[in-house]
Design a protein around this motif. Structure first.
Motif: not given
Length: 404
Positions: A325-330, A291-294, A270-273, A275-285
């Motif tokens: 723009r696509w992250y908000r779908l997640l 989070h706040q922008v979305t 649940l990247a919107y919270l 969590t660990d996967m959010y940090l992975v996605m933020a690093t990759a992008t």
């Protein structure tokens, strides 16, 4: 002791400066775990401060180099507000250091094998094998009833809570081990993710490392969760196929562990919270404040932005806006999943728990042992509601103190 001014020499000896992208640099103090992203001008100012320049001298030097006036004092105030440098001009005062979790100070050579290529192959293999067993035997999939391992509801919740806390600590220890493997100490703290109280390993020092070295520590908790899930699913799978004979109590305990680990792994997606996967996605992008922008971009769709939020969104980094723009779908998918989880797991479990406790308190003699069991059960259930509220109050109190 006085505030930093134009004649001050900011203490930046312990800061690290690392290029993040072509035009951005990460500046921070690994000891405190505080980092900010700055443009190339900011990184150059830190270099000048490190060379012994005062704020005014650094501003003059940058104006000669860029042919533009530079507000070096404003940049220093940004570093002070971020907690990266001390906001007072003092001589010989050691920089503030964070209280790191002792388990994160283990020598890197001892834990590095836990995060090598062979180890990660085992982590991935364990998770894939668990999914395969779920597909082959759907009856092994967790349900909310798995948390009630004994007829005694109070004892069941006591055992379940203890096991969940222990497994959660293991998850955080693995984060700390992975941080130690790359030379980054960490802190353990209680935080909140949505409606859930969580333990969190603060690995802010990772932002001083190149992006490719952050993924292992970010994913380490999920890695060990996958191994623990496999360790609980495999015996039940073998039992379901008649390959082994297991005591009924052990089968129920294993089912409870499966429930705990499956929910924990699902929660981390649940990247919107954040969590660990959010940090992975933020690093990759390469995003700074995804989070706040979305969240604000979604609020804008419904015309719910306050003037302050509209200003934040208007000045957001172009990369954050593009990815959102696509992250908000997640983000929305995560909200839907959370609602489904509440409806199918938390709500049925809460009905059983509070219903049983209410029945006991009404029907049992006052102050009897059975009545006290009802009180204990009510306390267990209420803790999950009150703890997140307590974290909110604590964080707001800290924010007010920081402003003061």
């Amino acid at each position: 002791m006085s505030r930093l001014g134009l004649d001050s020499r900011p203490g930046v000896a312990n800061l690290v400066v690392r290029r993040e992208t072509e035009d951005e640099f990460v500046v921070g103090d690994p000891a405190s775990g505080n980092f900010v992203v700055v443009p190339e001008v900011g990184a150059r100012l830190v270099q000048l401060f490190a060379a012994g320049r005062t704020v005014a001298e650094a501003a003059d030097e940058m104006e000669r180099e860029t042919s533009e006036p530079i507000d070096a004092l404003d940049f220093v105030e940004v570093l002070v507000d971020a907690g990266i440098i001390d906001g007072h001009a003092t001589e010989g005062t050691p920089p503030a250091t964070a209280r790191h979790w002792s388990v994160s100070r283990i020598p890197a050579r001892l834990v590095r094998p836990l995060f090598g290529r062979t180890a990660w192959t085992c982590y991935v293999g364990a998770l894939v094998a668990s999914v395969a067993m779920f597909v082959a035997e759907p009856s092994l999939l967790p349900t909310y009833e798995d948390t009630f391992i004994l007829p005694d509801v109070v004892l069941s919740l006591l055992i379940t809570n203890v096991v969940v806390v222990v497994l959660t600590v293991v998850h955080e220890v693995w984060h700390a081990f992975a941080g130690a493997a790359v030379g980054v100490p960490s802190r353990l703290r209680v935080e909140r993710r949505g409606i859930f109280p969580v333990l969190e390993t603060d690995l802010s020092g990772l932002w001083a490392l190149p992006p490719e070295r952050r993924y292992g520590p970010f994913l380490a908790g999920m890695a060990i969760d996958g191994v623990l899930l496999f360790a609980a699913v495999a015996p039940r799978f073998a039992w379901s196929r008649g390959w082994v004979d297991l005591p009924p109590d052990l089968i129920r305990v294993l089912a409870m562990v499966v429930f705990s680990q499956a929910v924990k792994l699902a929660f981390q997606t649940l990247a919107y919270l954040r969590t660990d996967m959010y940090l992975v996605m933020a690093t990759a992008t390469g995003c700074q404040n995804l989070h706040q922008v979305t969240r604000l971009s979604l609020k804008r769709l419904f015309r719910l932005l306050s003037p302050e939020e509209a200003t934040i969104l208007r000045h957001a980094h172009a990369r954050d806006l593009r990815v959102s723009r696509w992250y908000r779908l997640l983000y929305v998918a995560g909200l839907i999943w959370l609602a489904w989880f509440v409806l199918h797991f938390l709500w049925p479990s809460a009905k059983v728990t509070f219903g049983w406790a209410g029945g006991v308190l009404i029907g049992a003699p006052l102050l009897s042992a059975y009545w006290w069991e009802g009180i204990a059960l009510l306390a267990f259930a209420s803790l999950n509601v009150l703890l997140p509220l307590g974290v909110i109050v604590r964080n707001r109190h800290r924010a007010r103190k920081a402003v003061a």
